[in-house]
Design a protein around this motif. Structure first.
Motif, PDB file in Angstrom:
ATOM      1  N   GLY A 157     -13.820  36.300  27.501  1.00  0.00           N
ATOM      2  CA  GLY A 157     -13.688  35.986  26.079  1.00  0.00           C
ATOM      3  C   GLY A 157     -13.799  34.493  25.839  1.00  0.00           C
ATOM      4  O   GLY A 157     -14.114  33.712  26.737  1.00  0.00           O
ATOM      5  N   LYS A 161      -7.325  37.042  23.141  1.00  0.00           N
ATOM      6  CA  LYS A 161      -7.722  38.087  22.198  1.00  0.00           C
ATOM      7  C   LYS A 161      -6.518  38.408  21.310  1.00  0.00           C
ATOM      8  O   LYS A 161      -5.382  38.119  21.683  1.00  0.00           O
TER       9      LYS A 161
ATOM     10  N   GLN B  69     -18.278  43.143  23.072  1.00  0.00           N
ATOM     11  CA  GLN B  69     -17.098  42.319  22.807  1.00  0.00           C
ATOM     12  C   GLN B  69     -17.471  40.841  22.844  1.00  0.00           C
ATOM     13  O   GLN B  69     -18.477  40.456  23.445  1.00  0.00           O
ATOM     14  N   SER B  70     -16.607  40.057  22.213  1.00  0.00           N
ATOM     15  CA  SER B  70     -16.935  38.640  22.147  1.00  0.00           C
ATOM     16  C   SER B  70     -16.784  38.015  23.529  1.00  0.00           C
ATOM     17  O   SER B  70     -15.916  38.394  24.303  1.00  0.00           O
ATOM     18  N   GLY B  71     -17.668  37.097  23.821  1.00  0.00           N
ATOM     19  CA  GLY B  71     -17.585  36.381  25.089  1.00  0.00           C
ATOM     20  C   GLY B  71     -18.361  37.017  26.220  1.00  0.00           C
ATOM     21  O   GLY B  71     -18.273  36.563  27.344  1.00  0.00           O
ATOM     22  N   ILE B  99     -12.259  34.960  16.040  1.00  0.00           N
ATOM     23  CA  ILE B  99     -12.701  36.343  16.036  1.00  0.00           C
ATOM     24  C   ILE B  99     -12.526  36.894  14.619  1.00  0.00           C
ATOM     25  O   ILE B  99     -11.427  36.843  14.080  1.00  0.00           O
ATOM     26  N   ASP B 131     -13.063  43.705  19.322  1.00  0.00           N
ATOM     27  CA  ASP B 131     -12.144  42.615  19.613  1.00  0.00           C
ATOM     28  C   ASP B 131     -10.761  42.795  19.034  1.00  0.00           C
ATOM     29  O   ASP B 131      -9.853  42.052  19.363  1.00  0.00           O
ATOM     30  N   SER B 179     -18.810  45.490  29.719  1.00  0.00           N
ATOM     31  CA  SER B 179     -18.012  44.490  30.408  1.00  0.00           C
ATOM     32  C   SER B 179     -17.962  44.786  31.905  1.00  0.00           C
ATOM     33  O   SER B 179     -17.710  45.925  32.291  1.00  0.00           O
TER      34      SER B 179
END
Lengths: 361, 385
Positions: A157, A161, B69-71, B99, B131, B179
């Motif tokens: 991330g 989160k 998902q972020s990242g 986010i 997220d 992921s």
């Protein structure tokens, strides 16, 4: 030890020497005999390398028969608590280590209730200790309270989160949180620095209380002070775990073999594994103390405050319940009386009644 | 009627001549030199050259969506794929990005040119997906967006005075980022792909593959492939749309061995063995993005851009869009066709019956749509065709 002659203790250079300076040695010997207990909780999404890290830290295999469930099974699963205990002995010192794992955390599509199970587990341990402490036989209290919680942050991330923030805020008053960045070999050095800074900023922004290493005392030696300073500067630790032996530069090291190179677990330039281990070992005592003096005392005072009020509520409830039950009884008696009256009327009325039950087709 | 462009509505005869990047075997019985004056040569094959020129002049559209998902490196990967700064991050590099509370859809268009061919590339990003603490139904805004693009195209198609070239904003390809946990898919991944594999071409991609060693990678890929199969998720290239044996064998190989592609993205260059390569520099080595021993980025790039780009657009147009269209016509009371019959008729070329039916349904669609469109009053004077 052998019979001590008083003459042995008199140090000719200091005539006033009594000898209680020997006390720490006695304490040390007793503790070594008794052994140490430590409970470590690991929390984080699946697949962040928690089990591998624990195995690497304590050089054991705590999860020999592990079955990893597929995604479809995970949809149905809720968070479980699995505690495994292992006794490690090193140079005569026994450590009874309990690792509390939390499989299922962060897996579900809706993670709102993720941490209820975990919080109730922590509270349960406190409750049990409180109960034992207040009991009659206080000789052998087993301390299962969670002394430290490694919270695994995903390296993928851009920081924390929403789930991370919510969870840490829910438990930071109950347990010592040590944030750990998992799978650190995903990040280049620059990315690592950026992520650490970002996480620290967010922790401050949300007022999350993580475990702070105590500063070195001024009378400690320089090395120790320097070590403490380095440790403090590296929080959160970014770690890589592995128990596989790889050949690198002529010697066998624990690491991960990639086509582009070998990541060494115990190399401080590659990751902070050694720092994490050092911190855990040298501060085990301190973690236990903070749990006892801060978190447990918090819990205890809350509980005892609540405990008093709870009894009153119960009494009130009892009265209310009695009243309600009496009202219900009366209602039922009335209903029965009405039904009896109806039946009697019908029997007397007989055929002359229109629409009585007996004549329905 | 015929527009000579790849995304034109297919007329039976034309569909076979739509140019494909995959080289087809040469037809025998023709002299080698195009300028030959030998008897018997007509020059039909020059149509390929004509189409190529036309395509180069008009250019074409390609819309790619990235979900994850972020990242997970979505923006970096898209930049690496198209070797330019085309993602959302490039236009406003905001290091303090937060986010978003709900899933947002952000589409950014760029025109890139290579070898005289212009491509209008649109990258559709979906920040906020997966997220939140509660991610229930977070795929709904995405599904809605995709359907909205189909609706836009449908409305343009149904117009009486149609534009010469309908702007194509439909999503041709959706890269779904998994992921790299090393364990299995997450429940959210399954739910998303289940809902959207029927609506758009999904290409699952394992992000940040430099987290895994070679054994971990192959184990994970096998696990993911099995899970997708067990749950009935058809990712692109879908088995049911393989046209002939050649396609089938080629796609089977890709489906069973290479996919999902385990990729690493980077927009930084480093010096390795005397050449400059795109990569990531770590204390224990440099990960080369285009080195097949390190990751499968090159395979993904070749797959999406160099071999299956046209096919992605075709499947979107002929299958996903047609499914949507049929559903819409159904809902409007048009004669319900059998969807499979419809697609197989189109592909086999028996378009005439279909055309008659379509004209009728179109009239119905037109009449039952908004009267606010300007042809509404004109159509009221028409009787049945």
């Amino acid at each position: 030890m052998s019979k001590q002659q008083p003459a042995q203790f008199i140090n000719p250079e200091t005539p006033g020497y009594v000898g209680f300076a020997n006390l720490p040695n006695q304490v040390h010997r007793k503790s070594v005999k008794k052994g140490f207990e430590f409970t470590l909780m690991v929390v984080g999404e699946s697949g962040l390398g928690k089990s591998t890290l624990i195995n690497s830290l304590f050089l054991t295999d705590l999860y020999p028969e592990r079955i990893i469930p597929g995604a479809a099974e995970k949809i149905e699963r809720t968070v479980q608590i699995e505690a495994s205990t292992v006794e490690i002995e090193e140079r005569g010192v026994k450590l009874r280590l309990t690792v509390v794992d939390t499989p299922g955390y962060g897996d579900a599509i809706n993670c709102r209730d993720c941490f209820k199970t975990i919080i109730s587990y922590i509270d349960e341990q406190f409750e049990r200790y409180l109960h034992d402490e207040s009991g009659l036989n206080r000789r052998h209290i087993i301390d299962n309270r969670v002394h430290c919680c490694f919270y695994f942050i995903s390296p993928f991330g851009h920081g924390l989160k929403p789930l991370d923030v919510a969870f840490m805020k829910a438990i930071h008053n109950k347990v010592n949180i040590v944030p750990v960045i998992a799978k650190a070999d995903t990040l280049t050095l620059k990315e690592r620095e950026r992520l650490k800074k970002r996480i620290l900023d967010e922790i401050e922004e949300h007022n999350i209380k993580i475990y702070h290493l105590p500063d070195a005392e001024s009378d400690e030696d320089e090395d120790f002070k320097e070590q403490t300073r380095l440790l403090k500067a590296s929080i959160p630790f970014s770690v890589v775990g592995s128990n596989q032996l790889i050949e690198a530069k002529g010697k066998k090291v624990r690491g991960r073999l990639y086509p582009w190179g070998v990541v060494e677990v115990e190399n401080p330039e590659h990751n902070d594994f050694l720092k994490l281990r050092t911190m855990l070992i040298t501060h085990m005592q301190d973690l236990q103390e903070v749990t006892q003096d801060l978190h447990y005392e918090n819990f205890r005072s809350e509980r005892l405050k609540r405990g008093g009020r709870k009894v009153e509520n119960e009494d009130m409830n009892k009265d209310q319940i009695l009243l309600e039950k009496e009202a219900e009884l009366r209602r039922m008696q009335e209903m029965i009386a009405r039904m009896q009256a109806q039946m009697q009327m019908q029997m007397q009325g007989g055929d002359s009644d229109s629409g009585t039950l007996g004549h329905h087709v | 009627m015929s527009k000579g462009l790849p995304e034109a509505r297919t007329d039976a005869a034309m569909s076979e001549l739509v140019p494909e990047p995959r080289p087809k075997p040469a037809v025998p019985m023709k002299p080698v030199s195009i300028n030959s004056n030998l008897l018997g040569y007509i020059g039909i094959d020059t149509i390929i050259e004509q189409m190529r020129k036309k395509t180069m002049k008009t250019g074409f559209d390609f819309n790619i969506m990235v979900v994850g998902q972020s990242g997970l490196g979505k923006s970096t990967l898209v930049n690496t794929l198209f070797k330019s700064q085309v993602s959302r991050k490039a236009s406003s590099w905001n290091r303090e990005e937060k986010i978003p509370k709900t899933v947002e859809i952000k589409a950014i268009g760029h025109v890139i040119e290579e070898g005289g061919v212009k491509m209008k590339l649109t990258v559709i990003d979906t920040p906020g997906f997966g997220d939140q603490i509660n991610n229930e139904n977070c795929w709904e805004p995405i599904e809605k967006y995709i359907n909205e693009q189909y609706e836009k195209f449908l409305k343009e198609e149904v117009n009486i005075a149609r534009k010469k070239r309908i702007p194509d904003t439909r999503v041709h390809c959706c890269l779904y980022f998994i992921s790299p946990t090393g364990h299995s898919l997450r429940p959210l991944d399954l739910e998303f792909m289940k809902h959207l594999s029927k609506v758009v071409n999904i290409i699952p991609v394992i992000a940040k593959a430099d987290t895994m060693t070679l054994e971990e990678k192959s184990e994970f890929k096998q696990r993911v492939r099995k899970e997708l199969e067990v749950n009935g998720i058809e990712f692109y290239p879908q088995k049911e749309f393989d046209e002939d044996l050649e396609d089938k064998t080629e796609n089977d190989k890709i489906r069973q061995e290479s996919m999902p592609f385990a990729v690493v993205g980077s927009d930084k260059e480093y010096q390795v063995n005397g050449k400059r390569v795109l990569g990531r520099k770590t204390p224990w080595g440099i990960i080369e993005v285009e080195n097949l021993n390190h990751c499968e980025f090159a395979l993904l790039r070749d797959f999406v851009i160099r071999t299956h780009l046209q096919d992605l657009k075709e499947v979107t147009h002929n299958i996903h869009y047609e499914t949507y269209r049929a559903k819409r016509l159904n809902d409007n009371g048009g004669l319900p066709p059998n969807k499979k019959l419809c697609t197989s008729l189109k592909r086999s070329g028996e378009g005439f019956i279909l055309k008659c039916w379509e004209q009728v349904s179109h009239r119905q669609l037109v009449l039952t749509s908004d009267p606010s469109t300007n042809w509404g009053c004109k159509s009221s004077s028409r009787t049945g065709g």
